[in-house]
Design a protein around this motif. Structure first.
Motif, PDB file in Angstrom:
ATOM      1  N   GLU A  36      10.303 -29.371  -0.050  1.00  0.00           N
ATOM      2  CA  GLU A  36      11.221 -28.563   0.670  1.00  0.00           C
ATOM      3  C   GLU A  36      11.291 -28.628   2.079  1.00  0.00           C
ATOM      4  O   GLU A  36      12.319 -28.170   2.732  1.00  0.00           O
ATOM      5  CB  GLU A  36      10.805 -27.124   0.225  1.00  0.00           C
ATOM      6  CG  GLU A  36      10.967 -26.888  -1.216  1.00  0.00           C
ATOM      7  CD  GLU A  36      10.585 -25.345  -1.666  1.00  0.00           C
ATOM      8  OE1 GLU A  36       9.983 -24.632  -0.723  1.00  0.00           O
ATOM      9  OE2 GLU A  36      10.528 -25.031  -2.883  1.00  0.00           O
ATOM     10  N   ASN A  37      10.013 -29.094   2.583  1.00  0.00           N
ATOM     11  CA  ASN A  37       9.928 -29.298   4.184  1.00  0.00           C
ATOM     12  C   ASN A  37       9.895 -30.839   4.480  1.00  0.00           C
ATOM     13  O   ASN A  37       9.047 -31.074   5.212  1.00  0.00           O
ATOM     14  CB  ASN A  37       8.977 -28.507   4.490  1.00  0.00           C
ATOM     15  CG  ASN A  37       8.960 -27.061   4.225  1.00  0.00           C
ATOM     16  OD1 ASN A  37       9.800 -26.234   4.981  1.00  0.00           O
ATOM     17  ND2 ASN A  37       8.434 -26.639   3.235  1.00  0.00           N
ATOM     18  N   ALA A  38      10.700 -31.729   3.714  1.00  0.00           N
ATOM     19  CA  ALA A  38      10.468 -33.202   3.987  1.00  0.00           C
ATOM     20  C   ALA A  38      10.514 -33.446   5.629  1.00  0.00           C
ATOM     21  O   ALA A  38      11.762 -32.962   6.154  1.00  0.00           O
ATOM     22  CB  ALA A  38      11.475 -33.995   3.237  1.00  0.00           C
ATOM     23  N   THR A  39       9.878 -34.107   6.190  1.00  0.00           N
ATOM     24  CA  THR A  39       9.827 -34.351   7.449  1.00  0.00           C
ATOM     25  C   THR A  39      10.721 -36.039   7.766  1.00  0.00           C
ATOM     26  O   THR A  39      10.586 -36.728   7.082  1.00  0.00           O
ATOM     27  CB  THR A  39       8.522 -34.724   8.049  1.00  0.00           C
ATOM     28  OG1 THR A  39       7.856 -33.558   8.152  1.00  0.00           O
ATOM     29  CG2 THR A  39       8.577 -35.069   9.583  1.00  0.00           C
ATOM     30  N   PRO A  40      11.678 -35.969   8.416  1.00  0.00           N
ATOM     31  CA  PRO A  40      12.477 -37.075   8.756  1.00  0.00           C
ATOM     32  C   PRO A  40      11.683 -38.203   9.188  1.00  0.00           C
ATOM     33  O   PRO A  40      10.609 -37.945   9.924  1.00  0.00           O
ATOM     34  CB  PRO A  40      13.874 -36.703   9.779  1.00  0.00           C
ATOM     35  CG  PRO A  40      13.652 -35.370   9.656  1.00  0.00           C
ATOM     36  CD  PRO A  40      12.428 -34.648   9.422  1.00  0.00           C
ATOM     37  N   ILE A  41      12.000 -39.407   8.942  1.00  0.00           N
ATOM     38  CA  ILE A  41      11.230 -40.511   9.267  1.00  0.00           C
ATOM     39  C   ILE A  41      12.080 -41.328  10.165  1.00  0.00           C
ATOM     40  O   ILE A  41      13.057 -41.926   9.710  1.00  0.00           O
ATOM     41  CB  ILE A  41      10.506 -41.471   8.027  1.00  0.00           C
ATOM     42  CG1 ILE A  41       9.589 -40.440   7.263  1.00  0.00           C
ATOM     43  CG2 ILE A  41      10.128 -42.625   8.744  1.00  0.00           C
ATOM     44  CD1 ILE A  41       9.053 -41.253   5.854  1.00  0.00           C
ATOM     45  N   TRP A  42      11.837 -41.498  11.320  1.00  0.00           N
ATOM     46  CA  TRP A  42      12.626 -42.309  12.277  1.00  0.00           C
ATOM     47  C   TRP A  42      12.238 -43.573  12.564  1.00  0.00           C
ATOM     48  O   TRP A  42      11.110 -43.839  12.520  1.00  0.00           O
ATOM     49  CB  TRP A  42      12.650 -41.586  13.798  1.00  0.00           C
ATOM     50  CG  TRP A  42      13.138 -39.985  13.602  1.00  0.00           C
ATOM     51  CD1 TRP A  42      12.481 -38.971  13.426  1.00  0.00           C
ATOM     52  CD2 TRP A  42      14.511 -39.486  13.621  1.00  0.00           C
ATOM     53  NE1 TRP A  42      13.200 -37.841  13.213  1.00  0.00           N
ATOM     54  CE2 TRP A  42      14.498 -38.162  13.512  1.00  0.00           C
ATOM     55  CE3 TRP A  42      15.692 -40.067  13.599  1.00  0.00           C
ATOM     56  CZ2 TRP A  42      15.725 -37.496  13.329  1.00  0.00           C
ATOM     57  CZ3 TRP A  42      16.881 -39.392  13.285  1.00  0.00           C
ATOM     58  CH2 TRP A  42      17.037 -38.070  13.644  1.00  0.00           C
ATOM     59  N   TYR A  43      13.180 -44.490  12.672  1.00  0.00           N
ATOM     60  CA  TYR A  43      12.586 -45.865  13.118  1.00  0.00           C
ATOM     61  C   TYR A  43      13.205 -46.207  14.421  1.00  0.00           C
ATOM     62  O   TYR A  43      14.351 -45.933  14.880  1.00  0.00           O
ATOM     63  CB  TYR A  43      13.673 -47.098  11.822  1.00  0.00           C
ATOM     64  CG  TYR A  43      12.781 -46.942  10.687  1.00  0.00           C
ATOM     65  CD1 TYR A  43      11.777 -46.664  10.314  1.00  0.00           C
ATOM     66  CD2 TYR A  43      13.820 -47.648   9.600  1.00  0.00           C
ATOM     67  CE1 TYR A  43      11.350 -46.606   9.034  1.00  0.00           C
ATOM     68  CE2 TYR A  43      13.402 -47.532   8.338  1.00  0.00           C
ATOM     69  CZ  TYR A  43      12.064 -47.334   8.090  1.00  0.00           C
ATOM     70  OH  TYR A  43      11.385 -47.301   6.741  1.00  0.00           O
TER      71      TYR A  43
END
Length: 295
Positions: A36-43
């Protein structure tokens, strides 16, 4: 096997059953919170060339600095040019961006949408994911320099040129993000270094004791998971401390203390269940017999 050992083994077995059930429930709660609180993964890709092309337009980074490293960095993109005063002068005339890497980076990035590297690269090629670019700067803000209580007690002389002191006063850092727009030009946002969890907790405790509303974080702080957070780390000597706001264990409820307590009880029960029987010596046996007769 005597009755005492059977009792301890029964307690240990029951504790292990409770431990298995509560551990499973704890894992389910942690997994639910993470979903429910998935953290974005930035490239990210840090640009090393001072001249490159982005969105069909040329980006050209130049600078005019003196021998002490003081001056201005210019970022030309489309019809606009940024003029960025050098925030942390460097006397060493390193090539390219190396002279400014303590306070300035030029980054190209994209939201991976939590895809694997091959899927992310395929999405880039197909146009499903669009690259973005940003110029991020860190400014220690010496013009609002706060010496702090320790400097006041020790009578430390701090002036506007005290670069080292400004580097330690993280709560006074500001970060400017100049995102390169697809149509040309820049979009600027400013964020500040986040308040530590300990400081926020102390303010909340004081407010609670006074019957006041609990204070919240400053809206101008960068937040974990935002792209500004990851970009700011590129120009920061160290990362912010771990906060308690985004911790999956805060959703554990009864499962965490139950699992911990049952594990401890199981260890104690097994210890007593398999403890060696006490062997009486001749003197102790006679003493025990005399006590029983006397009673």
């Amino acid at each position: 096997m005597n009755t005492t050992r059977l009792i301890w083994l029964s307690v240990a077995a029951l504790s292990l059953l409770v431990l298995a059930f509560s551990s499973y429930a704890l894992a389910q709660r942690v997994d639910s919170w993470n979903n429910e609180n998935a953290t974005p993964i930035w490239y990210w890709q840090e640009m090393e060339e001072t001249r490159f092309e982005f969105q069909g337009r040329e980006v050209d980074v130049t600078w005019d600095v003196n021998d002490a490293g003081e001056g201005t960095v210019f970022v030309a993109y489309g019809d606009e040019t940024l003029e960025l005063p050098v925030a942390i002068p460097n006397r060493n005339a390193f090539p390219g961006f190396m002279r400014f890497q303590d306070w300035l980076r030029v980054l190209v990035f994209a939201d991976s949408e939590r895809r694997s590297v091959p899927d992310f690269e395929a999405a880039l090629d197909s146009g499903d994911i669009t690259l973005r670019a940003v110029v991020v700067t860190r400014v220690p803000d010496p013009e609002v320099l706060d010496k702090g209580p320790l400097a006041n007690v020790l009578n430390i002389d701090v002036d506007d040129d005290s670069w080292g002191w400004g580097e330690t006063m993280r709560h006074q850092w500001s970060f400017d993000f100049y995102e390169l727009l697809p149509g040309g030009g820049f979009e600027k946002t400013t964020k500040r270094w986040p308040e530590s969890w300990q400081s926020l907790y102390r303010r909340q405790v004081r407010a609670s004791q006074r019957g006041e509303p609990l204070p919240e974080r400053n809206e101008g702080e960068f937040v974990y998971g935002e792209w500004q957070h990851d970009a700011a780390l590129r120009v920061s000597p160290r990362a912010p401390g771990i906060t308690m706001e985004r911790q999956a264990l805060r959703n554990a409820g009864w499962t965490l203390p139950t699992a911990s307590g049952s594990l401890l009880l199981a260890l104690v029960s097994v210890t007593f269940a398999f403890a060696p029987s006490r062997r009486w010596g001749p003197d102790e046996r006679e003493s025990s017999t005399d006590d029983e007769v006397a009673s």
